[in-house]
Design a protein around this motif. Structure first.
Motif, short mmCIF file in Angstrom:
data_model
loop_
_atom_site.label_atom_id
_atom_site.label_comp_id
_atom_site.label_asym_id
_atom_site.label_seq_id
_atom_site.Cartn_x
_atom_site.Cartn_y
_atom_site.Cartn_z
N MET A 103 0.83 -1.19 0.00
CA MET A 103 0.00 0.00 0.00
C MET A 103 0.88 1.26 0.00
O MET A 103 1.81 1.37 0.79
CB MET A 103 -0.91 0.01 1.24
N LYS A 104 0.59 2.18 -0.92
CA LYS A 104 1.35 3.42 -0.96
C LYS A 104 1.04 4.26 0.27
O LYS A 104 -0.05 4.19 0.84
CB LYS A 104 1.01 4.20 -2.23
N PHE A 105 2.03 5.08 0.65
CA PHE A 105 1.91 5.79 1.92
C PHE A 105 0.74 6.77 1.93
O PHE A 105 0.07 6.94 2.96
CB PHE A 105 3.22 6.53 2.23
N GLY A 106 0.48 7.42 0.80
CA GLY A 106 -0.64 8.37 0.74
C GLY A 106 -1.97 7.69 1.06
O GLY A 106 -2.81 8.23 1.79
N LYS A 107 -2.15 6.47 0.54
CA LYS A 107 -3.37 5.70 0.81
C LYS A 107 -3.37 5.20 2.26
O LYS A 107 -4.43 5.11 2.89
CB LYS A 107 -3.48 4.52 -0.15
N ARG A 108 -2.18 4.89 2.77
CA ARG A 108 -2.09 4.42 4.16
C ARG A 108 -2.57 5.50 5.13
O ARG A 108 -3.28 5.19 6.09
CB ARG A 108 -0.64 4.02 4.48
N ILE A 109 -2.19 6.73 4.90
CA ILE A 109 -2.64 7.82 5.78
C ILE A 109 -4.15 7.92 5.77
O ILE A 109 -4.79 8.04 6.82
CB ILE A 109 -2.03 9.17 5.35
N LYS A 110 -4.74 7.86 4.58
CA LYS A 110 -6.20 7.96 4.48
C LYS A 110 -6.88 6.78 5.17
O LYS A 110 -7.92 6.94 5.81
CB LYS A 110 -6.62 8.00 3.00
N THR A 111 -6.28 5.60 5.04
CA THR A 111 -6.86 4.40 5.65
C THR A 111 -6.81 4.46 7.17
O THR A 111 -7.76 4.08 7.86
CB THR A 111 -6.12 3.14 5.15
N GLU A 112 -5.68 4.92 7.71
CA GLU A 112 -5.48 4.92 9.16
C GLU A 112 -6.01 6.17 9.86
O GLU A 112 -6.13 6.19 11.09
CB GLU A 112 -3.98 4.78 9.47
N ALA A 113 -6.35 7.20 9.10
CA ALA A 113 -6.79 8.45 9.70
C ALA A 113 -8.12 8.29 10.44
O ALA A 113 -9.03 7.60 9.97
CB ALA A 113 -6.92 9.54 8.64
N VAL A 114 -8.22 8.92 11.60
CA VAL A 114 -9.50 8.98 12.32
C VAL A 114 -10.43 9.90 11.54
O VAL A 114 -10.02 10.98 11.10
CB VAL A 114 -9.28 9.54 13.75
N ASP A 115 -11.66 9.48 11.34
CA ASP A 115 -12.59 10.20 10.46
C ASP A 115 -12.68 11.69 10.79
O ASP A 115 -12.59 12.55 9.90
CB ASP A 115 -13.99 9.57 10.54
N ASP A 116 -12.84 12.02 12.06
CA ASP A 116 -13.03 13.41 12.45
C ASP A 116 -11.74 14.22 12.42
O ASP A 116 -11.76 15.44 12.58
CB ASP A 116 -13.64 13.49 13.85
N TRP A 117 -10.62 13.55 12.26
CA TRP A 117 -9.33 14.24 12.30
C TRP A 117 -8.69 14.39 10.92
O TRP A 117 -7.56 14.86 10.80
CB TRP A 117 -8.35 13.47 13.19
N GLY A 118 -9.39 14.01 9.88
CA GLY A 118 -8.81 13.95 8.54
C GLY A 118 -8.09 15.20 8.08
O GLY A 118 -7.05 15.12 7.41
N ASP A 119 -8.61 16.37 8.44
CA ASP A 119 -8.02 17.63 7.98
C ASP A 119 -6.75 18.01 8.72
O ASP A 119 -6.11 19.01 8.37
CB ASP A 119 -9.05 18.76 8.13
N TYR A 120 -6.40 17.26 9.76
CA TYR A 120 -5.27 17.66 10.61
C TYR A 120 -4.03 16.78 10.43
O TYR A 120 -3.03 17.00 11.10
CB TYR A 120 -5.72 17.65 12.07
N TYR A 121 -4.12 15.82 9.53
CA TYR A 121 -2.93 15.03 9.20
C TYR A 121 -2.09 15.79 8.18
O TYR A 121 -2.59 16.69 7.48
CB TYR A 121 -3.33 13.68 8.61
N VAL A 122 -0.82 15.43 8.06
CA VAL A 122 0.02 15.98 7.00
C VAL A 122 -0.64 15.68 5.66
O VAL A 122 -1.01 14.53 5.38
CB VAL A 122 1.44 15.35 7.05
N ASP A 123 -0.81 16.73 4.85
CA ASP A 123 -1.43 16.55 3.53
C ASP A 123 -0.36 16.01 2.58
O ASP A 123 0.25 16.75 1.80
CB ASP A 123 -1.98 17.88 3.03
#
Length: 324
Positions: free
Chosen positions: A1-21
């Motif tokens: 799995m590419k890292f960009g997809k990994r972030i989206k997969t592991e991100a908490v739904d309500d916190w999505g906007d606060y991860y590194v873009d």
């Protein structure tokens, strides 16, 4: 799995906007690949990474405060709830919850599990955002003469979300609270090996929790600081071992006093320090003398040598497997 997809997969739904873009940073990096970027373009890319780090840090700081407030309320709830020893033979807090569904104890455990899940999500938030900075700068440095990774990783290491010993303490306090609930409902005693110092091997005394979550006796951290250690003796994560700011985890300390009153350090103390400990007030933090510091440092050196040796063996084994 590419890292960009990994972030989206592991991100908490309500916190999505606060991860590194990560996707946006890759978009900004793409025009720089295959050419020699000018200073203005490089500066703009570095500024974009810094902005992402600041975003992560701001969210973490706000969330950390919220989690601490929720933890205090839960502690009050534990003190108010009457917990009787049950006949259930449960080895984990999850099994204990199943055994007490529909009871006040069950509701308490449910609230605890909810908070524990949030804290664990915050821990993963820190890890994956740190990794995002490492990966995007690695991609950049692979194609450009101007190297950014060290500068950006150093920036991460200076931010609160990476350095926070308060969050490390919260992780430990969550564990302590779980053990207290388990003990009150099952009449079991915590295992001593779960609360031993990895340096002196004795039961923690005046326990200190570092930002990585590893815990040590105050005197053992003092020894490391005295000899200018700048990383966790266990995981080697960079730390600020400043004895003016490091504090004893009072909840863990009271917990240890209750369940391990006989606990003694595994390192022999000199007569001066032993007498001082015997006469000291219960909550007093006492720094060891130079003789004890040297004794502790010997233990510290042995543990670090073993850790480095184990790491080398793992690397050598990995290389062998790769060649095979």
């Amino acid at each position: 799995m590419k890292f960009g997809k990994r972030i989206k997969t592991e991100a908490v739904d309500d916190w999505g906007d606060y991860y590194v873009d990560y996707k946006e940073l890759k978009h900004l990096l793409k025009p720089l690949i295959g050419k020699t970027a000018c200073d203005a373009e490089e500066d703009a890319f570095a500024a974009a990474i810094e902005a992402e780090i600041d975003k992560v840090d701001k969210f973490f700081t706000e969330k950390e405060t919220e989690l601490y407030a929720e933890f205090r309320l839960l502690c009050q709830q534990v003190s108010r709830t009457h917990l009787e020893v049950s006949g259930a033979n449960c080895s984990t807090i999850d099994k204990l919850f199943i055994a007490h569904v529909g009871t006040p104890a069950g509701e308490l455990i449910k609230d605890f599990l909810s908070l524990s899940a949030k804290v664990d999500s915050m821990r993963k938030f820190v890890m994956i955002n740190t990794l995002a900075v490492v990966k995007i700068t690695k991609k950049h440095d692979k194609h450009q003469a101007r190297q950014l990774q060290k500068k950006m990783v150093d920036s991460v290491h200076r931010h609160h979300f990476y350095l926070s010993s308060r969050f490390g303490t919260l992780i430990t306090d969550i564990e302590v609270l779980a053990t207290q609930i388990m003990s009150r409902l099952t009449d079991s005693k915590p295992l001593a090996e779960n609360y031993s110092c990895p340096i002196c091997l004795g039961i923690l005394c005046n326990p200190v929790v570092l930002s990585c979550g590893h815990r040590f006796c105050m005197k053992c951290v003092s020894a490391a600081s005295y000899f200018c250690q700048t990383s966790c003796p266990v995981c080697r994560k960079e730390q600020i071992l400043d004895m003016e700011t490091i504090k004893v985890d009072t909840l863990l300390s009271h917990f240890l006093d209750r369940y391990f009153p006989e606990g003694q350090s595994g390192v022999k103390q000199c007569g001066t320090c032993a007498a001082g400990r015997a006469n000291a007030k219960p909550d007093r933090q006492r720094m060891p003398c130079e003789e004890c510091n040297i004794s502790l440092l010997e233990s510290l050196g042995k543990m670090q040598s073993a850790s480095i040796s184990h790491h080398k063996e793992e690397v050598t084994s990995g290389i062998s497997l790769h060649k095979g």
